[in-house]
Structures are given as C-alpha cells and as structure tokens.
Design a protein around this motif. Structure first.
Motif, PDB file in Angstrom:
ATOM      1  N   GLY A 131      39.047 -43.816 -47.176  1.00  0.00           N
ATOM      2  CA  GLY A 131      38.932 -44.967 -46.294  1.00  0.00           C
ATOM      3  C   GLY A 131      39.622 -44.834 -44.957  1.00  0.00           C
ATOM      4  N   LEU A 132      40.443 -43.807 -44.772  1.00  0.00           N
ATOM      5  CA  LEU A 132      41.122 -43.644 -43.492  1.00  0.00           C
ATOM      6  C   LEU A 132      40.278 -42.778 -42.550  1.00  0.00           C
ATOM      7  CD1 LEU A 132      44.828 -43.358 -44.643  1.00  0.00           C
ATOM      8  CD2 LEU A 132      43.527 -45.380 -43.969  1.00  0.00           C
ATOM      9  N   ARG A 133      40.690 -42.692 -41.293  1.00  0.00           N
ATOM     10  CA  ARG A 133      39.809 -42.159 -40.244  1.00  0.00           C
ATOM     11  C   ARG A 133      39.311 -40.737 -40.481  1.00  0.00           C
ATOM     12  NH1 ARG A 133      44.800 -41.775 -37.294  1.00  0.00           N
ATOM     13  NH2 ARG A 133      45.108 -39.625 -36.665  1.00  0.00           N
ATOM     14  N   ASN A 134      40.126 -39.831 -40.888  1.00  0.00           N
ATOM     15  CA  ASN A 134      39.645 -38.457 -41.085  1.00  0.00           C
ATOM     16  C   ASN A 134      38.882 -38.287 -42.389  1.00  0.00           C
ATOM     17  OD1 ASN A 134      40.294 -37.261 -38.639  1.00  0.00           O
ATOM     18  ND2 ASN A 134      42.385 -36.831 -39.262  1.00  0.00           N
ATOM     19  N   TYR A 135      39.122 -39.172 -43.346  1.00  0.00           N
ATOM     20  CA  TYR A 135      38.324 -39.159 -44.574  1.00  0.00           C
ATOM     21  C   TYR A 135      36.853 -39.358 -44.204  1.00  0.00           C
ATOM     22  CZ  TYR A 135      36.189 -40.628 -48.939  1.00  0.00           C
ATOM     23  OH  TYR A 135      35.354 -40.725 -50.020  1.00  0.00           O
ATOM     24  N   GLN A 136      36.595 -40.332 -43.351  1.00  0.00           N
ATOM     25  CA  GLN A 136      35.218 -40.650 -42.963  1.00  0.00           C
ATOM     26  C   GLN A 136      34.519 -39.433 -42.372  1.00  0.00           C
ATOM     27  OE1 GLN A 136      35.474 -43.502 -44.876  1.00  0.00           O
ATOM     28  NE2 GLN A 136      33.700 -43.933 -43.630  1.00  0.00           N
ATOM     29  N   SER A 137      35.210 -38.665 -41.567  1.00  0.00           N
ATOM     30  CA  SER A 137      34.606 -37.521 -40.872  1.00  0.00           C
ATOM     31  C   SER A 137      34.525 -36.251 -41.713  1.00  0.00           C
ATOM     32  CB  SER A 137      35.403 -37.205 -39.604  1.00  0.00           C
ATOM     33  OG  SER A 137      35.395 -38.300 -38.724  1.00  0.00           O
ATOM     34  N   TYR A 138      35.483 -36.043 -42.619  1.00  0.00           N
ATOM     35  CA  TYR A 138      35.582 -34.736 -43.273  1.00  0.00           C
ATOM     36  C   TYR A 138      35.377 -34.750 -44.790  1.00  0.00           C
ATOM     37  CZ  TYR A 138      37.266 -33.477 -38.730  1.00  0.00           C
ATOM     38  OH  TYR A 138      37.345 -33.282 -37.372  1.00  0.00           O
ATOM     39  N   LEU A 139      35.531 -35.902 -45.445  1.00  0.00           N
ATOM     40  CA  LEU A 139      35.430 -35.918 -46.907  1.00  0.00           C
ATOM     41  C   LEU A 139      34.411 -36.913 -47.453  1.00  0.00           C
ATOM     42  CD1 LEU A 139      39.218 -35.561 -47.750  1.00  0.00           C
ATOM     43  CD2 LEU A 139      37.431 -33.854 -48.140  1.00  0.00           C
ATOM     44  N   ASN A 140      34.088 -37.927 -46.727  1.00  0.00           N
ATOM     45  CA  ASN A 140      33.165 -38.947 -47.217  1.00  0.00           C
ATOM     46  C   ASN A 140      31.839 -38.320 -47.629  1.00  0.00           C
ATOM     47  OD1 ASN A 140      32.222 -41.506 -47.881  1.00  0.00           O
ATOM     48  ND2 ASN A 140      31.520 -41.926 -45.805  1.00  0.00           N
ATOM     49  N   GLY A 141      31.440 -38.528 -48.893  1.00  0.00           N
ATOM     50  CA  GLY A 141      30.201 -37.972 -49.406  1.00  0.00           C
ATOM     51  C   GLY A 141      30.275 -36.494 -49.773  1.00  0.00           C
ATOM     52  N   ARG A 142      31.469 -35.908 -49.683  1.00  0.00           N
ATOM     53  CA  ARG A 142      31.613 -34.475 -49.952  1.00  0.00           C
ATOM     54  C   ARG A 142      32.512 -34.186 -51.155  1.00  0.00           C
ATOM     55  NH1 ARG A 142      33.009 -31.635 -44.332  1.00  0.00           N
ATOM     56  NH2 ARG A 142      31.804 -29.878 -45.145  1.00  0.00           N
ATOM     57  N   THR A 143      32.938 -35.229 -51.859  1.00  0.00           N
ATOM     58  CA  THR A 143      33.805 -35.032 -53.018  1.00  0.00           C
ATOM     59  C   THR A 143      33.048 -35.353 -54.303  1.00  0.00           C
ATOM     60  OG1 THR A 143      34.642 -37.300 -52.912  1.00  0.00           O
ATOM     61  CG2 THR A 143      35.887 -35.622 -51.702  1.00  0.00           C
ATOM     62  N   GLU A 144      33.437 -34.654 -55.383  1.00  0.00           N
ATOM     63  CA  GLU A 144      32.874 -34.963 -56.703  1.00  0.00           C
ATOM     64  C   GLU A 144      33.626 -36.120 -57.333  1.00  0.00           C
ATOM     65  OE1 GLU A 144      33.167 -31.233 -58.858  1.00  0.00           O
ATOM     66  OE2 GLU A 144      31.078 -30.795 -58.330  1.00  0.00           O
ATOM     67  N   LYS A 145      34.939 -36.126 -57.130  1.00  0.00           N
ATOM     68  CA  LYS A 145      35.773 -37.234 -57.586  1.00  0.00           C
ATOM     69  C   LYS A 145      37.058 -37.233 -56.779  1.00  0.00           C
ATOM     70  CE  LYS A 145      37.891 -34.831 -61.532  1.00  0.00           C
ATOM     71  NZ  LYS A 145      38.193 -34.889 -62.955  1.00  0.00           N
TER      72      LYS A 145
END
Length: 142
Positions: A15-29
């Motif tokens: 939910g934080l700013r870099n999560y949106q750019s680098y991890l959102n939709g790219r993690t299994e869990k």
C-alpha cells in the motif's frame, strides 16, 4: 540465484508508494514478519533505512515472488534501493540474506536491504514501524 522472499520494511510495504510501482501484482503472497535492528529516517524523512545493529523489533512484510519473474523483480528492487553488487562501495543499500520471523513465529530466510552510506541519516524511529511513523508524522502536520 536462490529465490528467497524479500523482507520489506519501508516504502515497499503493501500500500505504500514504492509497493505500487515495484511489487503490486508481482507477489504470490505477502506475510507480516519481523526482524531486529535499528530503523532511522534519511535526512529529508522521505524513507527509512535499517541497520542490523540494534535490538528494536522491525515490522515489515515478506514478499514472496514466483520463480518466473523473481530475477526481474529482484533487479527492479536492487535499482530502487540503489544496490549494485558489483559496486558495493557506491551502493546506497546492501542486499543481505537474514533470518526473520513470520507472523506464525517461524524462522524464514529472506533478502533484506541494509543502509550502506556513511551519513545521510536523520531521526531514529523507536517504534521500528515505518507505517506507524508515517501516520504520526501526518498527524503532526494536520
């Protein structure tokens, strides 16, 4: 390279700013986890840095990434953290393998990024939680 989860404790948290750019939709869990260390802000207060020395409980999350995209995602995370394994002396962070504890109390081997720059640090964050720190800072300005 071994596919390990990545322990994130700052702007890469869900939910934080870099999560949106680098991890959102790219993690299994994504699993809540903790480690020990000492968290401080950088001088301008826009993101935290972590030192392994210290006994504070550092709150974060384990980001599990699938084998298929793991090299690409790790390369992106290295870039955002200013880490170059071929040039550690000039890297902003250093990626290490550590053992963290997940929400069930299980020990998990994971990658983590530690601050690698002399200076440039500001306020100590005694809560060990970047989300809590950001919330308190917002309250001060409102």
């Amino acid at each position: 390279m071994k596919n390990l989860p990545v322990f994130v404790y700052g702007t890469l948290r869900h939910g934080l700013r870099n999560y949106q750019s680098y991890l959102n939709g790219r993690t299994e869990k994504e699993v809540p986890a903790t480690t020990k260390g000492r968290m401080v802000c950088v001088e301008n207060g826009s993101f935290p840095c972590l030192f392994p020395e210290g006994n504070n409980i550092i709150q974060g999350e384990l980001m599990y990434i699938s084998d298929e995209i793991f090299p690409e995602v790790l390369k992106d995370l290295d870039w955002v953290e200013g880490y170059d394994e071929a040039d550690l002396e000039n890297s902003m962070y250093e990626r290490k393998v550590v053992t963290v504890e997940n929400k069930n109390g299980e020990k998990v081997e994971a990658f983590i990024y530690y601050w690698n720059v002399n200076g440039g640090i500001g306020e100590y964050i005694p809560s060990g939680c970047w989300v809590t720190h950001v919330s308190r800072e917002k309250e001060k300005t409102n």
